[in-house]
Write a protein that holds these residues in place. Structure first.
Motif, PDB file in Angstrom:
ATOM      1  N   ALA A 159       0.584  -1.220   0.099  1.00 38.33           N
ATOM      2  CA  ALA A 159      -0.315   0.035  -0.001  1.00 38.33           C
ATOM      3  C   ALA A 159       0.615   1.424   0.206  1.00 38.33           C
ATOM      4  O   ALA A 159       0.460   2.381  -0.514  1.00 38.33           O
ATOM      5  CB  ALA A 159      -1.159   0.219   0.855  1.00 38.33           C
ATOM      6  N   ASP A 182       6.783  -4.013   5.153  1.00 38.93           N
ATOM      7  CA  ASP A 182       5.819  -4.156   5.830  1.00 38.93           C
ATOM      8  C   ASP A 182       6.354  -4.552   6.576  1.00 38.93           C
ATOM      9  O   ASP A 182       5.446  -5.014   7.933  1.00 38.93           O
ATOM     10  CB  ASP A 182       4.018  -5.286   5.273  1.00 38.93           C
ATOM     11  N   ASN A 183       8.042  -4.171   6.781  1.00 37.62           N
ATOM     12  CA  ASN A 183       8.195  -5.023   7.917  1.00 37.62           C
ATOM     13  C   ASN A 183       9.841  -4.418   8.694  1.00 37.62           C
ATOM     14  O   ASN A 183      10.211  -4.287   7.852  1.00 37.62           O
ATOM     15  CB  ASN A 183       8.538  -6.558   8.074  1.00 37.62           C
ATOM     16  N   ALA A 192       5.997   4.110   6.865  1.00 41.05           N
ATOM     17  CA  ALA A 192       6.164   2.965   7.429  1.00 41.05           C
ATOM     18  C   ALA A 192       4.213   3.453   7.528  1.00 41.05           C
ATOM     19  O   ALA A 192       3.786   4.312   7.854  1.00 41.05           O
ATOM     20  CB  ALA A 192       6.659   2.553   8.309  1.00 41.05           C
ATOM     21  N   ALA A 193       3.150   2.866   7.740  1.00 42.81           N
ATOM     22  CA  ALA A 193       1.433   2.806   7.928  1.00 42.81           C
ATOM     23  C   ALA A 193       0.451   1.527   8.662  1.00 42.81           C
ATOM     24  O   ALA A 193       1.177   0.771   8.040  1.00 42.81           O
ATOM     25  CB  ALA A 193       1.122   3.811   6.760  1.00 42.81           C
ATOM     26  N   VAL A 194       0.026   2.606   9.318  1.00 44.87           N
ATOM     27  CA  VAL A 194      -0.636   1.394  10.532  1.00 44.87           C
ATOM     28  C   VAL A 194      -2.048   1.513  10.598  1.00 44.87           C
ATOM     29  O   VAL A 194      -2.472   3.038  11.371  1.00 44.87           O
ATOM     30  CB  VAL A 194      -0.034   0.334  10.941  1.00 44.87           C
ATOM     31  N   GLU A 206       2.139  -2.537  15.869  1.00 43.85           N
ATOM     32  CA  GLU A 206       1.373  -3.114  14.922  1.00 43.85           C
ATOM     33  C   GLU A 206       1.043  -3.448  14.258  1.00 43.85           C
ATOM     34  O   GLU A 206       2.173  -3.179  13.118  1.00 43.85           O
ATOM     35  CB  GLU A 206       0.034  -1.944  15.267  1.00 43.85           C
ATOM     36  N   CYS A 245      -1.203  -4.791   9.817  1.00 39.03           N
ATOM     37  CA  CYS A 245      -1.614  -4.324   9.056  1.00 39.03           C
ATOM     38  C   CYS A 245      -2.982  -5.582   9.769  1.00 39.03           C
ATOM     39  O   CYS A 245      -4.323  -4.866   9.718  1.00 39.03           O
ATOM     40  CB  CYS A 245      -1.806  -4.250   7.842  1.00 39.03           C
ATOM     41  N   CYS A 268       1.672  -9.396   5.955  1.00 44.52           N
ATOM     42  CA  CYS A 268       0.917  -7.990   6.767  1.00 44.52           C
ATOM     43  C   CYS A 268      -0.204  -8.092   5.839  1.00 44.52           C
ATOM     44  O   CYS A 268      -0.872  -7.955   5.242  1.00 44.52           O
ATOM     45  CB  CYS A 268       1.360  -6.492   6.735  1.00 44.52           C
TER      46      CYS A 268
END
Ligand SMILES: [Zn+2]
Lengths: 79, 341
Positions: free
Chosen positions: B36, B127-128, B150-152, B183, B185, B266
């Protein structure tokens, strides 16, 4: 003296607030502010985070003053 | 002239101008991770006219990606296409003048040089933390700027890293947080507009770098909590004294060998498994062996077969994605039992 702690992301969720006031003694550091907050919210000790003082990165030994803002910045991983 | 037409509005912006555009056209950038964050970042960089774009991802397109991973179509998900392939096609359609180089792989210490050598900048679309710390070590060691992103949930965090001149990721976070502590996704969900904003911010700082405008690059972190309308810059002075990476120039994330690893993906009911040990993996020979016990679908670059209600997708580098579980041990076990490790 009073210091405002700004929370972010997972810490905001866990502590249920975007900012909290903490009372600390003269000569306190960022680490003292975090300790005082962790006395109230034990879950904080499970987290790792960087810290900022008045919107500048600062390490745990930085001295805080009355009315300062300490921000806790947990690493964010998703994407 | 076509190039002038295509990029005219960008060239008109004086901080880019014709000189900045020429630099973009000569630049090479790697987007590592095409989820994403990587989707919008890669799309904007391709449309902006970078010379060459290397796009790297280990994963396949799934339906649950489509809400936020803007390069992919419903048909990509239905076919389970590798993200790097689907992204390369979408990017080429958006701008055929850019050389798009797809890499269907899980970036590791062993192959970072092969993928990243020659890049003028690297964009974090992963994502990590494993790969982020690897990127940080690689970028600082080789003096190549990269942009952490980064985003969540509805939160994001991003920072450009210019080795030697700005702080690096390890200046702020010396070690990756323990597995399972941050955290994902999976646990917190994630909103498409949020990842798109963070990916676009990463693309913007990359454009500044590639256009030769390091002076305009943000110095420090930007924290975003967009559900709560909270955007907060955090100024970070230069590299932190005593940083193990940019201070002492220790690069442990590059030294870690290709150990056998498994990591859940994720936002997905799937685990990525990488075999231990180096050496060439022979996909054709493996297919022949697997066909004795399983119905194997061979789509050229990947194999696919079902076992115990799980679906295994096997790549040419020996890596597999085990669908239908988030249990890493189970995925490793299935891998060991079928492919062998
Ligand atoms: Zn550093």
């Amino acid at each position: 003296m009073k210091v405002t702690v700004r929370l972010f992301a997972a810490l905001r969720e866990q502590l249920g607030a975007s900012s909290l006031e903490v009372e600390v003694g003269d000569g306190s550091t960022v680490a003292d502010v975090v300790d005082r907050l962790a006395d109230r919210h034990a879950g904080l000790r499970e987290h790792r985070f960087a810290t900022a003082l008045n919107q500048r990165y600062a390490d745990a030994s930085a001295a805080v003053g009355d009315g300062d803002e300490v921000a806790l910045i947990p690493p964010v991983s998703g994407g | 002239m076509d190039a002038t037409d295509r990029y005219s509005r960008q060239i008109l912006y004086p901080e880019i101008g014709p000189d900045g555009q020429r630099r973009l056209g000569a630049a090479r950038v790697a987007v590592v991770g095409l989820g994403a964050l990587g989707c919008p970042a890669a799309a904007l960089l391709a449309r902006a006219g970078v010379g060459r774009l290397d796009v790297v991802d280990r994963d396949l397109v799934e339906r649950s990606n489509l809400q936020r991973q803007t390069l992919y179509t419903d048909a990509d998900a239905a076919a389970g296409r590798p993200k790097a392939e689907a992204a390369a096609r979408a990017l080429s359609e958006a701008n055929p003048d850019v050389e798009i180089v797809p890499h269907l792989r899980d970036l590791s210490a062993a192959d970072a040089d092969a993928v990243l050598d020659g890049a003028d900048a690297i964009v974090d679309g992963t994502d990590n933390f494993d790969v982020r710390f690897l990127l940080n070590d690689w970028a600082v060691k080789h003096d190549v700027p990269w942009v952490y992103a980064a985003a969540v949930g509805a939160s994001g965090l991003t920072m450009p890293v210019i080795p030697g001149r700005t702080a690096c990721l390890r200046c702020l976070f010396e070690e990756p947080p323990p597995a399972g502590s941050a955290e994902t996704c999976d646990t917190a969900g994630v909103l498409g507009p949020v990842t798109t904003v963070v990916g676009a911010l990463a693309a913007l700082e990359t454009l500044k770098l590639l256009a030769g405008r390091e002076d305009a690059v943000r110095r420090g972190l930007l924290q975003l909590d967009l559900w709560h309308n909270d955007l907060r810059p955090v100024a970070v002075e230069g590299p932190r004294e005593g940083c193990p990476c940019c201070g002492r120039r220790e690069f442990p994330f590059l030294a870690r060998g290709r150990g056998g690893t498994a990591s859940s993906l994720c936002g997905r009911d799937a685990v990525s498994v990488r075999p231990a040990g180096d050496g060439a993996f022979d996909l054709a020979a493996t297919r022949d062996r697997l066909q004795r016990a399983y119905r194997v679908v061979d789509v050229g670059s990947i194999l696919r077969f079902d076992v115990d209600g799980l679906r295994v997708t096997l790549f040419a580098d020996g890596r597999a994605i085990v669908h239908g579980t988030t249990d890493e041990a189970r995925a490793r076990a299935v891998y060991a039992r079928t492919v062998g490790s």
